[in-house]
Every structure is written in C-alpha cells, then in structure tokens.
Write a protein that holds these residues in place. Structure first.
Motif: not given
Length: 614
Positions: A515, A520, A567, A595
């Motif tokens: 992400q 993202n 993440r 993000t």
C-alpha cells in the motif's frame, strides 16, 4: 492457584490471566509456594540490567524442582547459578533488535515459521534446555530453513527440572515496549499455546493492537482517514501551517518529523478534495497552508537565474538550493500545484507549478525520458543542458508521473510541447518494454504506468499507447487476488534485503499487497483509466480494489494507527505483515502522503465522480 508476576516495568506484551503483579524488587522477600507459576520480567531497557541474588536463585531452584513453573525474561544470566537454572548462558549484554526475526523450531510450534517482535534481545547458548524459538537474520518472509550467513541464537528455551519447568526468553515478550509489533498474530498464538501446554500454565494470547476494520463504505473510510491525519500527530497544526510529517516509522512506530514536498502535495490534494466533498472551505485553506509552508520554508528554488530554478529540495535540506532532485518528488509537486490552480485559480500555484515543469522540460531527453535523479551542484556548475544526455531511468516509477505532470501543464497552458513530450516519452517506454526497470516489483511500476497511458491513449494516432495500455492492464490485473488487491509480483532484486528501497516480499506467490507503492496509487489510476477510456472494466477493478482497501483500513485504540494503512498486508493471513528487508520504508511504515493521502484521494475521486485531468 494464581501466577505471580515480578516485573521491572509495565507489562505491555500478551495479557497474562489470573496474575498478581509485584515489583521485581519484592521477589527476594516473597513466599512463592502458594503460586502455580512465577514470572520474572526483566527491564527491556538496554541501559538497565535485571539480576537476581545468589540466594534468590537458590530459592527459585527449589521452587521449580518441587513442581513450580518459572518463566524468566531478560534476567541477567552471565553467572553459573542463574544460567544453570534458566537453561541459558548469556554471552553479551542485551542489544536492540534490528533486522532479526524469530524462527520457530520443531519443538516450538509451526516449525520454520518466522515471527517479529519489538525491543531487546541477548545472545547466548542453551544449557540442558530445549530451544523453542531462535533468533537471527532470516531473509525469507514467512518460513525459513536456516539463517543467512550468520549464527542463530536461542531465544526461547524450556528445561525440565525435577517436577517443574523453567522457561527463559532472551528477548522482550511480556515487557515489550511496542505490543503492536507482535506479528504474525496467528503464529504467536500457536507459540504461546505450545508454552501453555508444555507448562500447564496459561500464557495468554497476544491481542492484536492493529486490526483490519472490515468496513466497505468508502465515505466512512475517507472520514476515518481524515481522523488519522488529525489524531495521529502526523499533522502538527490542523490548518496545515506547520506542514506534514513524513511517516510513522516501520520499526520504531515513532512519528518521523521529516518534511518532504511530495508528501505535502499528496496531502494537499486529499485535503482539497475532502473539503470539496463536504462543501467546507476550511479544508481548501488547510491544503493551501501545507503548500504555503513549503513556499515559506524555501523548499523550491525560485531564483530565476539559477540552473535549479523551479526544482524542489527532496527534504528539509540545510542549504539554500536543492541537492538531490528526484523526478517523482518534483513531478508530484508540479502535478498537484497545476491541478489545484485549475480548481482554485490561485496564481502562485500556476507560477510555481510551471516553474517545475519548465525545469523538467529543459532537462528532458529527446526521447521523452529522463534520469531519475539530478544533482543540483552539477546543474549549477554545468548548466541544465548537462542533464539531457544522462542515461534514462526506464522506470515507470519515475517516468509516469513526469508525463502526468506534463499533461497537467498542457491542460493549463495549451502548449503542445508538454503534450508532445508526454506522448513521446510514453511511446518510448511502450516500444522498449524489454528495457523497463523496476524498483520494488513489476506490479508497482505497471500500476504507476497506468496513469499517463490511459489519458494519453486518445492523443496518440499511431495506436501504440493504446496497445501499451491493453498489455499493461492485462498483465497488471492478472496479479489480482480474490480480495481485490494486486498481489506483489516479480521482485527485480530479492537480494536487496537489508537496504533502503526493497520490496516487502521476495518471490511471487507470497501473498503480500503493498500500500506504499502499488495499491495506493493504483486506486486513483484505475479510476482515471475508467474516466479516460469509458471502459467499464476499469470501473469494476476500481470498485474491487476500493473494497479491499476499505476492508483493511486499520482499526486500533492507538491513534498512531487508527484510520490509516500500513505498507504490507498479508492476503492469506489477513493481517499486516510483510518482509522486513527494507530498512527505510519497511512493511509497517505509514506514509502520510504516498499511502494515506493517495488512498484517500482515490476514494474521494470516486465519491465525487471526477477526474484529476478534467
């Protein structure tokens, strides 16, 4: 019978049931025979040693021999008496975990499984004890056969002594300072269950501090995301005047007070769209506050005669002019400034946004590509033209956002050179697919590539970009997991473990979603592909990815995490977990701009039914 816990500090790890808690200093005078088990929790602090007197060790020896259960953690074991009781001889003073992981042995539970924790550890060797966990540098993500190039040390040991059992932990477990770091939760439960069965004493379960929310409403996800910005501490002032911090660190979970222009640009875009969705002007002003903090902070070189005129510093660089000039950081600043100029009419956004794109255009290669990073000192010494013959990055991570920034400049000025450069560069990438370079994964690079491909496909009469769009889309979504996420695939350098800019997985099939670099940006980019092409297949992919991101948004009692995204997410275990080989932006990093703001932006564009290029 209850458990007596003697501790040098607060208990922050797994919750022990049926316990009575005392200070470690009370142990020497305490009668132990009435307790089923005794837990000794030493200090996790590196500058504090927790030791026992010889008399206390002798008493504990008799307690265990007569059927008691002793658990000791981070208790000094240099001496013979202590080490022979605990079954573990300490070699050196304790140190802090860095890249190490725990590995489960055959005796400890699911053999070979890797676990993480936070805090102290100590090196030593077993004495007449069975090793349940060992620690070392294990490069793998989920399971490992052995450590790589370094010695493995025992971390959790058990030994039978008379009628009782002694257990020793050479790392912080119940005294850990960061309980959110016990990952993966399911494996930890198995290990503690093994301990409970081995000793007959309940060791409890690690309650996850971080949980996927399970929600599916994008409107609620956007509100929770904004709450993260307001409550986590990442935003020093609510009006944006003090800028935005970069991240919550992956290892330490501390707020990192670095300020970067790209994070400011991403967050300003999110704040603006949030205000537009709510009809509240204050959020547009907060977006402006963020950007103004960059302008007033001297992040952008605005001296017309300077060779680095228009470029932004990468971070709060202590000199007046930029040094390392990265393509993506500067392109994102230009992209957002010019978009917000079209939305708000603020003249300063136009001047500063075009200053970046003009500087980029002047340092662009004839094939429409560019070096991923320029050095300010070189430009100021040799002129902007010195950047033109530099090797191209060939990396969509950098090139794609540069082309998207040129599209924004074209939308503002109508100057054909911007559109032509974007088209030329994109065609160059499509026609040289075998030369493309990637940083973390092929999936992350292709996800970034989608943004200019979809817009520019209708501006290329040759059909080359359209064909590139088809191929990229086909490959990218072949990696889609049943959850809707794009699973990380094709790591260009698995041996990069232990450095900055590494993947949060090693090999295909590990089930990790990223992400920070993939899902993202892809949320917004899939939406933009739908808006640019009218192909409903992109809308479907957007909705599937949107549901995934809503479902994994963090619910936590800790404001540093609640409402955000980390993440790395393990799609098979359904929890935040990934390979810890990236030392800068690891699996549990929570990046403010890249993000949180980008996911929030992708959600808002769908709710507003708008495009950033309209």
């Amino acid at each position: 019978m209850s458990v007596a816990v003697f501790t040098a500090g607060p208990l922050q790890g797994p919750a022990l049931p049926h316990k009575r808690v005392f200070a470690l200093s009370e142990l020497e005078a305490m009668e132990l025979t009435g307790f089923q088990a005794v837990f000794l929790i030493g200090s996790p602090k590196l500058d504090e040693e927790s030791s026992l007197t010889r008399e206390t060790i002798h008493r504990l020896w008799q307690y265990v021999r007569q059927g008691g259960v002793l658990y000791a953690e981070m208790i000094q074991a240099f001496d013979f008496a202590g080490s022979r009781l605990f079954g573990w001889k300490q070699d050196f003073p304790k140190t802090r975990r860095t890249m190490e992981k725990l590995r489960v042995t055959e005796a400890g539970g699911p053999a070979g499984s890797l676990l993480e924790w936070d805090g102290a550890m100590a090196y030593g060797f077993p004495i007449h004890a069975e090793v349940l966990l060992e620690h070392g540098v294990f490069k793998e993500t989920h399971k490992a056969e052995r450590a790589h190039g370094e010695r493995v040390y025992p971390a959790l040991l058990a030994r039978s002594l008379g009628e009782g059992t002694s257990v020793y932990s050479a790392f912080s477990l119940f005294g850990s300072t960061e309980p959110a770091a016990f990952r993966p939760n399911g494996v930890w439960k198995d290990v503690l269950k093994t301990l409970s069965e081995r000793t007959g004493v309940s060791f409890g379960e690690p309650e996850p501090v971080i949980r996927p929310s399970g929600g599916t409403d994008p409107d609620e996800a956007v509100k929770a995301c904004m709450s993260w910005f307001l409550d986590s501490g990442i935003l020093p002032e609510r009006d944006g005047s003090a800028g935005i911090y970069e991240n919550v660190h992956s290892v330490t979970a501390r707020l990192m007070a670095d300020r970067r222009p790209d994070c400011h640009a991403h967050t300003a875009l999110f704040f603006y769209l949030y205000g537009k969705a709510l009809g509240e002007k204050a959020w547009e002003e907060a977006a402006h506050g963020l950007l103004q903090s960059l302008f007033e902070g001297g992040y952008q070189d605005m001296e017309p005669d300077s060779a680095t005129y228009g470029f932004f510093k990468w971070y709060d660089f202590p000199e007046e002019k930029p040094d390392q000039i990265f393509t993506d950081d500067n392109a994102w600043a230009a992209f957002v400034l010019l978009y917000l100029y079209r939305q708000t009419g603020r003249e300063e956004y136009l001047v500063r946004g075009l200053a970046v794109t003009e500087a980029m255009l002047a340092t662009q290669r004839p094939d429409g590509l560019r070096a991923n990073m320029l050095l300010g000192d070189v430009l100021r010494k040799e002129g902007r033209e010195s950047a033109v013959p530099l090797d191209a990055s060939w990396n969509p991570h950098f090139e794609s956002i540069a082309h998207a920034a040129f599209v924004q400049a074209y939308r503002v000025t109508g100057e054909q050179v911007y559109l032509d450069t974007a088209v030329k560069g994109t065609i160059t990438l499509v026609e040289n697919a075998d030369k493309l370079a990637f940083m973390y994964s092929r999936t992350s690079g292709l996800g970034r590539f989608l943004l200019p491909l979809s817009y520019l496909s209708s501006h290329d009469s040759t059909g080359t970009i359209g064909e590139g769009l088809r191929k990229v889309t086909e490959e990218l979504f072949s990696r889609q997991h049943a959850s809707g996420a794009i699973e990380e695939a094709d790591n260009p350098d698995p041996e990069r473990f232990g450095q900055e800019d590494a993947g949060v997985y090693l090999y295909n099939g590990e089930g990790i979603a990223d992400q920070l670099y993939t899902n993202n940006f892809l949320l917004m980019n899939a939406w933009e592909a739908w808006k640019a092409t009218g192909d409903s297949a992109y809308k479907v992919k957007y909705e599937e990815l949107r549901e995934f991101l809503c479902r994994i948004q963090i619910a936590s009692g800790d404001a540093r995490f609640n409402g955000g995204w980390m993440r790395a997410f393990d799609l098979n275990r359904w929890e935040y977990f990934g390979n810890n080989g990236d030392t800068g932006w690891g699996p549990y990093c929570m990046e403010s701009g890249w993000t949180q703001a980008m996911i929030g932006t992708g959600l808002l564009l769908g709710l507003l039914d708008e495009s950033v290029f309209e």
